[in-house]
Scaffold this motif. Sequence first.
Motif, PDB file in Angstrom:
ATOM      1  N   TYR A 230     -57.763 -64.845 -20.035  1.00 14.90           N
ATOM      2  CA  TYR A 230     -57.409 -65.562 -21.265  1.00 14.90           C
ATOM      3  C   TYR A 230     -58.065 -64.981 -22.514  1.00 14.90           C
ATOM      4  O   TYR A 230     -57.983 -65.562 -23.593  1.00 14.90           O
ATOM      5  CB  TYR A 230     -57.667 -67.065 -21.078  1.00 14.90           C
TER       6      TYR A 230
ATOM      7  N   GLU B  86     -58.052 -73.853 -28.150  1.00 15.43           N
ATOM      8  CA  GLU B  86     -56.849 -73.510 -27.371  1.00 15.43           C
ATOM      9  C   GLU B  86     -56.440 -74.575 -26.373  1.00 15.43           C
ATOM     10  O   GLU B  86     -57.286 -75.252 -25.787  1.00 15.43           O
ATOM     11  CB  GLU B  86     -57.118 -72.213 -26.572  1.00 15.43           C
TER      12      GLU B  86
ATOM     13  N   HIS C 109     -54.619 -63.056 -30.529  1.00 23.58           N
ATOM     14  CA  HIS C 109     -54.067 -62.900 -29.188  1.00 23.58           C
ATOM     15  C   HIS C 109     -52.883 -61.933 -29.155  1.00 23.58           C
ATOM     16  O   HIS C 109     -52.729 -61.165 -28.202  1.00 23.58           O
ATOM     17  CB  HIS C 109     -53.654 -64.267 -28.628  1.00 23.58           C
TER      18      HIS C 109
ATOM     19  N   TRP D 180     -61.064 -64.195 -24.074  1.00 17.58           N
ATOM     20  CA  TRP D 180     -62.333 -64.306 -24.777  1.00 17.58           C
ATOM     21  C   TRP D 180     -63.348 -63.325 -24.203  1.00 17.58           C
ATOM     22  O   TRP D 180     -63.412 -63.204 -22.990  1.00 17.58           O
ATOM     23  CB  TRP D 180     -62.868 -65.751 -24.683  1.00 17.58           C
TER      24      TRP D 180
HETATM   25 CA   LIG Z   1     -57.948 -67.187 -25.296  1.00 20.21          CA
END
Ligand SMILES: [Ca+2]
Length: 389
Positions: free
Chosen positions: A270, A260, A289, A272
């Motif tokens: 973000y 990314e 996502h 993860w």
């Molecule tokens: Ca991510």
Amino acid sequence: MRLSLIAGCALLAACSPGGGNTKQQADMTTGAAVQGKPFSFPASATAPFTVTRYGSFDNPFSLTFLPDGSALVTEKPGALKWWHPDGSVADVAGVPKVAYGGQGGLLDIALAPDFATSRTVYLTYAEPRPNGRSLALAKATLPQGGKPVLSDLNVIWRAGSDGDGGQFGGVIAFAPDGRTLFLSTGERMRKTPAQDPDQAIGKIIHLTLDGKPAPDNPMVAQGGMRADIWTLGHRNPYGLAFDKAGNLWEIEMGPKGGDELNLILKGKNYGWPVVSNGDNYDGSPIPDHDTHPQFEAPKLWWNPSISPAGLVIYSGRDFPQWDGSALMGALSGQALVRVALNGTQAAKADRWDMGARIRDVAQAPDGSIWLLQDGDDAGMLKLTPKQKP
Ligand SMILES: [Ca+2]
């Protein structure tokens, strides 16, 4: 074998007109380095630059230029090298003991915003701890002349969550105002701690120059590790840099695919390991996502993986056509990658095959671009424009 050698020479000739004598080319074909003696190095024929290799380093991680044009190179096993343009390389003493292995060791080095007067440097490394390893951030003083030895070494911050697992992150970026620093931390191959606000791994950390929580952090009032966190949900972030407009950009390695480029915004998550545009290593899927809009999506991603490492936002004169672009290295991708930035938007622009794993990218004070190879005989690669700007 013979064909590939001819192809390699043809590539070299195409990429480095007039570059390198016979001995230097012979060195290149065996991959052996000649300490201090530059030699030509192949890049894809379409690249707008030729490549000259300098030095030989043992599993380096970070390349940082000083204002005088010399450079510091960290080696993961624990050595700090000070390269000078005359080709000499000094060992800098006084480096803290590191726990080398599995992506850990001596990691980043960065010059303090007031380095010109203070000679302060910041170091990150995998620190040996009673129960495994932790990412540590230290500051120290580099002498102007005389014996190259770090003094006043102080550990100012530790990630904690000691234990097994690599992927420390450890990349430092100073805020444009020079008053605070940002630090990327990897999730140590443990996944879920990246979502845990009480663990400083899998995060972007924001600290004062003395390692205290930055006063504007989103959870600063909650204390503990939460106070240090700027953003959550990162995997293996090996690049962090501000652009001229003050936007903070980050690159991180995904699992199988899903590397990314992220625009880092205060307090965002973000995603993860809940979401990724890649898959698990065993091939099992991870939700993309776009299935979880509450997480900040990457501006760009790469499938298959390129393993991005090292990020600069270019501002030099050698390549005026790249002004404001993000330049990143690729380890498994063996490439230099350029991303065009336009405000908060990003677009894939170029990918030049370097024929070697690229660990870091740096801009020297004269505006030239340098890459750092990966591995046990890794050179610094200077890019020279084929056409003078
Ligand atoms: Ca991510």
